[in-house]
Design an enzyme around this catalytic site. Structure first.
Site, PDB file in Angstrom:
ATOM      1  N   ARG A 190       0.842  -1.205   0.000  1.00  0.00           N
ATOM      2  CA  ARG A 190       0.000   0.000   0.000  1.00  0.00           C
ATOM      3  C   ARG A 190       0.876   1.254   0.000  1.00  0.00           C
ATOM      4  O   ARG A 190       0.444   2.324  -0.421  1.00  0.00           O
ATOM      5  CB  ARG A 190      -0.970  -0.004   1.199  1.00  0.00           C
ATOM      6  CG  ARG A 190      -1.876   1.205   1.270  1.00  0.00           C
ATOM      7  CD  ARG A 190      -3.185   0.943   2.021  1.00  0.00           C
ATOM      8  NE  ARG A 190      -2.982   0.304   3.301  1.00  0.00           N
ATOM      9  CZ  ARG A 190      -2.510   0.898   4.404  1.00  0.00           C
ATOM     10  NH1 ARG A 190      -2.202   2.185   4.385  1.00  0.00           N
ATOM     11  NH2 ARG A 190      -2.379   0.228   5.525  1.00  0.00           N
ATOM     12  N   TYR A 206     -15.006  16.160 -17.688  1.00  0.00           N
ATOM     13  CA  TYR A 206     -15.460  14.768 -17.723  1.00  0.00           C
ATOM     14  C   TYR A 206     -16.617  14.604 -16.729  1.00  0.00           C
ATOM     15  O   TYR A 206     -16.554  15.142 -15.610  1.00  0.00           O
ATOM     16  CB  TYR A 206     -14.287  13.833 -17.375  1.00  0.00           C
ATOM     17  CG  TYR A 206     -14.742  12.440 -17.028  1.00  0.00           C
ATOM     18  CD1 TYR A 206     -15.395  11.646 -17.960  1.00  0.00           C
ATOM     19  CD2 TYR A 206     -14.555  11.924 -15.748  1.00  0.00           C
ATOM     20  CE1 TYR A 206     -15.852  10.381 -17.638  1.00  0.00           C
ATOM     21  CE2 TYR A 206     -14.994  10.660 -15.417  1.00  0.00           C
ATOM     22  CZ  TYR A 206     -15.649   9.887 -16.356  1.00  0.00           C
ATOM     23  OH  TYR A 206     -16.098   8.657 -16.027  1.00  0.00           O
ATOM     24  N   ASP A 248      -6.282  18.282 -15.976  1.00  0.00           N
ATOM     25  CA  ASP A 248      -6.555  16.930 -16.472  1.00  0.00           C
ATOM     26  C   ASP A 248      -6.106  16.892 -17.931  1.00  0.00           C
ATOM     27  O   ASP A 248      -6.698  17.548 -18.792  1.00  0.00           O
ATOM     28  CB  ASP A 248      -8.056  16.626 -16.347  1.00  0.00           C
ATOM     29  CG  ASP A 248      -8.399  15.199 -16.794  1.00  0.00           C
ATOM     30  OD1 ASP A 248      -7.662  14.644 -17.635  1.00  0.00           O
ATOM     31  OD2 ASP A 248      -9.408  14.664 -16.315  1.00  0.00           O
ATOM     32  N   LYS A 296      -6.871   5.582 -20.364  1.00  0.00           N
ATOM     33  CA  LYS A 296      -6.993   6.027 -21.747  1.00  0.00           C
ATOM     34  C   LYS A 296      -5.680   5.793 -22.505  1.00  0.00           C
ATOM     35  O   LYS A 296      -5.269   4.662 -22.633  1.00  0.00           O
ATOM     36  CB  LYS A 296      -7.453   7.490 -21.750  1.00  0.00           C
ATOM     37  CG  LYS A 296      -8.682   7.741 -20.841  1.00  0.00           C
ATOM     38  CD  LYS A 296      -9.860   6.899 -21.276  1.00  0.00           C
ATOM     39  CE  LYS A 296     -11.186   7.177 -20.587  1.00  0.00           C
ATOM     40  NZ  LYS A 296     -11.294   7.140 -19.157  1.00  0.00           N
TER      41      LYS A 296
HETATM   42  C1  LIG Z   1     -10.959  13.423 -19.242  1.00  0.00           C
HETATM   43  C2  LIG Z   1     -11.182  12.321 -18.243  1.00  0.00           C
HETATM   44  N1  LIG Z   1     -10.716  12.458 -16.997  1.00  0.00           N
HETATM   45  C3  LIG Z   1     -10.905  11.506 -16.066  1.00  0.00           C
HETATM   46  C4  LIG Z   1     -11.601  10.341 -16.337  1.00  0.00           C
HETATM   47  C5  LIG Z   1     -11.812   9.321 -15.256  1.00  0.00           C
HETATM   48  O1  LIG Z   1     -10.919   8.266 -15.388  1.00  0.00           O
HETATM   49  P1  LIG Z   1     -11.201   6.755 -14.941  1.00  0.00           P
HETATM   50  O2  LIG Z   1     -12.373   6.259 -15.736  1.00  0.00           O
HETATM   51  O3  LIG Z   1      -9.915   6.066 -15.231  1.00  0.00           O
HETATM   52  O4  LIG Z   1     -11.514   6.791 -13.484  1.00  0.00           O
HETATM   53  C6  LIG Z   1     -12.081  10.147 -17.630  1.00  0.00           C
HETATM   54  C7  LIG Z   1     -12.820   8.915 -17.962  1.00  0.00           C
HETATM   55  O5  LIG Z   1     -13.435   8.793 -18.990  1.00  0.00           O
HETATM   56  C8  LIG Z   1     -11.881  11.164 -18.601  1.00  0.00           C
HETATM   57  O6  LIG Z   1     -12.346  11.043 -19.855  1.00  0.00           O
END
Ligand SMILES: Cc1ncc(COP(=O)(O)O)c(C=O)c1O
Length: 420
Positions: free
Chosen positions: A70, A123, A206, A231
């Protein structure tokens, strides 16, 4: 390893931070599927814990051993070291999902009474966490839109009556799903002007849509960069993970909270992501090349009203064009488009795809298509959806590594099925 420091990241993804001779000569880093690590002596165990829990600093030549998965595990640490190379970051933390990376950052840098300024659209999961979770804990939230100037944003913050409480500016650029752009260095300037000796306003970006290849937020002034590693970093639609990178000081805070939330990535996830990183550059480059061809096909198609793609930003939109020129190395591989019609026409297109999968997520080797208004962004309020162009006619495509002619054939035949 130091002599390799100047090499390009793609040359180091197969080897950086791993010594085969500590693992029976195995060329590839094994999966260290263990929860705990044996100490040679009790004195060692004491020393490792003292440093891990911040009771004392590591001594200059001290070699620290592993404690418990962890806190640390070779698959996690080597992966994190490799990820730092792309963003030239001091440190990195990998999590079991993008959302766990994002929510950990919010929890570490925001407290009740603070003000969070965030860009829209975001998102859907991040948008939900901000609107429905952070507000429950007394965090004040204030959204802004692409296109707002530095002056307008300062007026917005002052007008909230909470300027002295501003703790974080959180942005997504290009934004999911419309590829709208936000100026990172402008946000840093705003953060600086509301920072004091006691309080640093954090800028977190992000960067999921651009992966670690095509935009480098830390170089543009951001304090933290975040990824859904599910992704482009994972890249094969077979693993959920997240990452956060930044300075040692900020990352120590994030890693400490991660230790107590227990949301670090496990060794199997770490190993899968290391495997993925070996092909990150060629995968992403091919995806971008394919996307350019697909975007041009869509632009000229009579059943398509508008295409949202970085390569189509022109000087007609001077603010977006200026950000585009300064922030991006490439046009990316995410495309959204308005089909002529409404939900029925969008759904007919999606239901008729033969090669592309109808699925959410993005950045994988296979092309995916979805309908943001009813899927990824369903939770966004109707008013916000309309003001951010997330309408019934919007379709989002993540372009993969297939042959571009086959992709264009597939899109063409699915558009043929749409009656307008
Ligand atoms: C731009 C963006 N940020 C964050 C996330 C969240 O990531 P996760 O699905 O790996 O938790 C996504 C998921 O689609 C995303 O498209």
């Amino acid at each position: 390893m130091d002599d390799k420091k100047n090499m390009r990241p793609e040359s180091l993804m197969m080897s950086y931070g791993y010594d085969p001779h500590r693992s029976e000569g195995a060329v590839k880093c094994p999966i260290f599927q263990t929860s705990t690590f044996a100490f040679k002596t009790a004195e060692d165990g004491k020393a490792f814990f003292e440093v891990a829990y911040g009771i004392r600093e590591k001594l200059p030549n001290e070699e620290l051993g592993l404690i418990y998965s962890r806190l640390n595990n070779p698959d996690l640490e080597i992966l994190e070291n490799r990820l730092t190379l792309w963003d030239k970051a001091e440190d990195c933390a990998v999590f079991e999902s993008g959302m766990s990376a994002i929510s950990t950052v919010f929890l570490e840098f925001l407290k009740p009474g603070d003000l969070l300024l965030f860009s829209s659209p975001l998102y859907g999961g991040t948008d939900h966490f901000i609107h429905h979770f952070l507000t429950k804990f007394g965090v004040n939230i204030l959204g802004f839109r692409p296109g707002q100037t530095e002056e307008e944003l300062k007026v917005l913050i002052e007008g909230s009556g909470l300027a002295d409480k501003l703790a974080m500016i959180y942005i997504e650029t290009p934004a999911n799903p419309t590829n709208a752009l936000i100026d990172i260095s402008c946000c840093k300037g705003i953060a600086n002007s509301f920072s004091t000796e006691e309080k640093q306003v954090i800028v977190a970006v992000d960067n999921t849509f651009m992966g670690p290849l095509w935009q480098h937020p830390l170089q543009l002034g951001a304090d933290l960069v975040l990824y859904s590693a599910t992704k482009y970093i994972g890249g094969h639609s077979d693993v959920i993970a997240g990452a956060c990178l930044g300075s040692k000081v900020l990352m120590t805070r994030i890693k400490t909270l991660r230790t107590f939330l227990g949301n670090m990535a496990g060794p199997w996830t770490g190993w899968l992501l290391m495997r993925s990183l070996e092909t990150l550059k060629p995968r992403m480059e091919l995806q971008a090349k394919n996307a350019a061809k697909v975007a041009h096909f869509l632009k000229d198609h009579p059943k398509v009203e508008k295409v949202y793609y970085l390569g189509f930003i022109t000087e007609d939109d001077p603010m977006a064009y200026d950000i585009y020129k300064r922030q991006y190395d490439c046009d990316g591989a995410m495309i959204s488009f308005d089909i002529k019609g409404k939900e029925h026409e969008a759904f007919t297109f999606l239901n008729n795809l033969k090669l592309m999968k109808l699925a959410v997520s993005l950045g994988g080797t296979e092309s995916l298509a979805e309908h943001p208004a009813t899927m990824t962004h369903v939770d966004v309020s109707q008013e916000d959806k309309l003001s951010m162009s997330i309408t019934e006619k919007l379709v989002r495509i993540s372009v993969g590594i297939e042959n571009h002619e086959d992709l264009i054939w597939d899109i063409g035949q699915a558009l043929d099925a749409v009656e307008i």
